[in-house]
Design an enzyme around this catalytic site. Structure first.
Site: not given
Length: 579
Positions: A278, A281, A298, A318, A357, A360, A365, A502
């Site tokens: 990150e 980037e 994230c 990102s 999550k 996710e 992907e 989180c």
């Protein structure tokens, strides 16, 4: 100031204070059910009724403002009987199979029934029977356990500005449902799980993943690896009666090893890789006139929200995978090669504070070489249930360390679990990279704290970088509208779907309305992570020896072709089901 008397005790409070707040000031407890401080203060359930001298009927303590000279009684026989009637009416249309409910022992309705010694249901009548909505990969909705308190509705609307659920119909037919009574899987739900955190019963819960993990652990053909997110260690102890914010890293690792996992690794190591990619980037975008501001990726609930609501701004995200997905990809490539393990026999389990999550990990992907990066996701709550199922006495465990070499992480990775932490960790690495120096300034206090939006300007290598950290989707919306309108001049934006980050994720231990009213849970858990960071020998991701070795031996450098292949992803516009 207003003076009044509650249960023969005099108290002085500010004008505009409610009876409930005034009573708390002198440690008089008034029971509540629908009340959720600053979120749902509507007085619907009537559990908090009290008697006010000189006035007919009952007053609802959570919304009734105090008046000069008020004389209040909170525990008369009439008040107690009224509350029992309220409980009886709620229970008459409630699925009372408490022993098989995931909230058994933590249910606020169950606790009230015990306190008022409810031993029978007087008002027997018609009961609704609703189908279970379990189509979502993250959330199960069981309206048979709903008490129409509307706490979930208020949270979804007022805190997250989503409105995926609402009250429908009227009278006895009233329900909490979705647009068109569709599954949560088919509406604009982001799977943040804040509705679960606000629900006082078991009407909302996470999709259970423990059975699949137990099955994998019993399969002798599988090599089962578990990784744990930073926020889990700051909250898991609460499930075993330990103080909020207790760091239970060592006991957690011991418990996981006792349960039979082949390796116990730290998602913090994955977070260090995320920072490397990150930060690189961000620097590349700065040097090559890339799309700004760059926004962190994230938080999967946040990513899903953006895909549905701001698809035209996806280039700002990102391309980094989240830490546990990055780590899973490395485990099934680099680690599998190094250890001579068939990656197809690997089963990677992530213990997360987040129910998004689960969604996710199933995204198309999130795979490499036709293998899922992560095979199963369980929450902090689910891990606690597994520990209890294994009859492990958690509080008596000795501390042990994560397995090497994929269990070594920095302090920067630990603070990933709280709002502002991802940005702070990235800035530590970005400043050293841009200056070519090992700078001592590593604490960026401006992006710390409990505010929903924190803005700052930091000077790195002579460049002024404007940053903002936002947590909670209502705050994310404000920042996105700034970007969409062209008014934003930030270079770097961190967004987390859950208010506070989180540590307050949808999969964390559930605290009662009373606890949420009087304790800063976010701060206690966040302080735990900052303490881990401060005590760490290495506090910058790029100085992690394991990270440096894997880049040298396998990934070459941050942003390399190999790194992009394993550690980066892409996003897609998703249908916005409703406004």
């Amino acid at each position: 100031m207003v003076r009044l008397t509650i249960n023969n005790q005099e108290v002085e409070v500010e004008e505009g204070t409610t009876i409930l707040q005034a009573a708390k000031k002198i440690n008089i407890d008034i029971p509540t059910l629908c009340f959720l401080k600053d979120i749902n203060e509507v007085g619907d359930c009537r559990m908090c009724v009290v008697e006010v001298e000189g006035k007919r009927g009952f007053a609802t303590a959570c919304i009734q403002k105090v008046e000069e000279g008020m004389v209040i009684k909170t525990n008369t026989p009439a008040v107690i009987e009224a509350r029992k009637v309220v409980l009886d009416l709620i229970l008459s249309n409630h699925d009372r199979e408490c022993l098989t409910c995931t909230r058994n022992g933590t249910c606020e309705l169950q606790k009230l029934a015990q306190e008022f010694y409810v031993d029978e249901i007087k008002y027997q009548g018609d009961r609704h029977k609703h189908e279970l909505d379990d189509m979502s990969p993250s959330i199960v909705r069981d309206f048979n356990k709903c008490i129409l308190c509307r706490r979930c509705v208020a949270t979804c609307k007022n805190v997250q500005h989503i409105g995926a659920i609402d009250c429908t119909e009227r009278g006895f037919s009233s329900t909490v449902s979705t647009y068109g009574d569709k599954s949560l899987n088919d509406v604009n739900c982001t799977f943040c799980g804040q509705c679960i955190q606000s629900c006082p019963t078991g009407a909302l819960k996470e999709k259970d993943g423990t059975a699949a993990v137990w099955k994998a652990l019993r399969d002798e053909e599988k090599y089962v690896i578990v990784q744990t997110a930073p926020a889990v260690r700051a909250a898991l102890g609460e499930e075993f009666g330990m103080p909020i914010g207790t760091n239970v890293t060592g006991k957690m690792v011991t418990a996981l090893k006792t349960m039979g996992f082949d390796k116990v690794f730290d998602t913090n190591t994955g977070a260090d890789f995320t920072i490397m990619e990150e930060a690189n980037e961000l620097i590349e975008r700065m040097n090559n006139n890339g799309t700004f501001p760059m926004i962190t990726s994230c938080s999967p609930g946040w990513v899903r929200y953006m895909e549905m609501n701001y698809p035209e701004l996806i280039p700002h995200l990102s391309t980094c995978k989240s830490p546990h997905e990055m780590f899973g990809a490395l485990l099934k490539s680099y680690y599998a090669e190094k250890e001579g393990i068939d990656p197809k026999k690997m089963y990677v389990v992530s213990v997360m504070p987040c129910i998004a999550k689960k969604f996710e990990s199933q995204r198309e992907e999130m795979e490499n070489s036709e293998m899922r990066n992560v095979d199963s996701v369980i929450t902090t709550r689910e891990l606690s249930r597994m520990i209890k199922q294994a009859h492990i006495e958690f509080t008596n465990l000795q501390d042990t360390n994560f397995d090497s070499p994929m269990g070594e992480a920095t302090g920067a990775a630990a603070i990933f679990g709280t709002t502002g932490g991802v940005m702070e960790a990235a800035l530590r690495t970005a400043q050293d990279t841009l200056t070519g120096q090992d700078l001592d300034k590593i604490d960026f206090e401006a992006v710390r704290g409990g505010e929903g939006i924190k803005k700052a300007t930091v000077n790195i290598a002579g460049k002024e970088i404007k940053v903002v950290a936002a947590s909670g989707l209502a705050n994310a919306q404000k920042i996105m509208e700034e970007i969409k309108s062209g008014k934003a001049d930030y270079q770097f934006v961190e967004i987390m779907a859950c208010p506070g980050g989180c540590v307050m994720g949808g999969g964390q231990p559930i605290r009662t309305s009373k606890e949420r009213s009087s304790i800063d849970i976010r701060k206690l858990r966040a302080d735990c992570l900052y303490s881990i960071d401060e005590k760490s020998t290495v506090r910058k991701s790029h100085e992690n020896p394991v990270v440096k070795k894997i880049y040298k031996d396998y990934l070459e450098k941050p942003g390399s072709h190999k790194a992009h292949e394993l550690l980066h992803t892409e996003y897609q516009a998703r249908e916005k089901y409703r406004d």
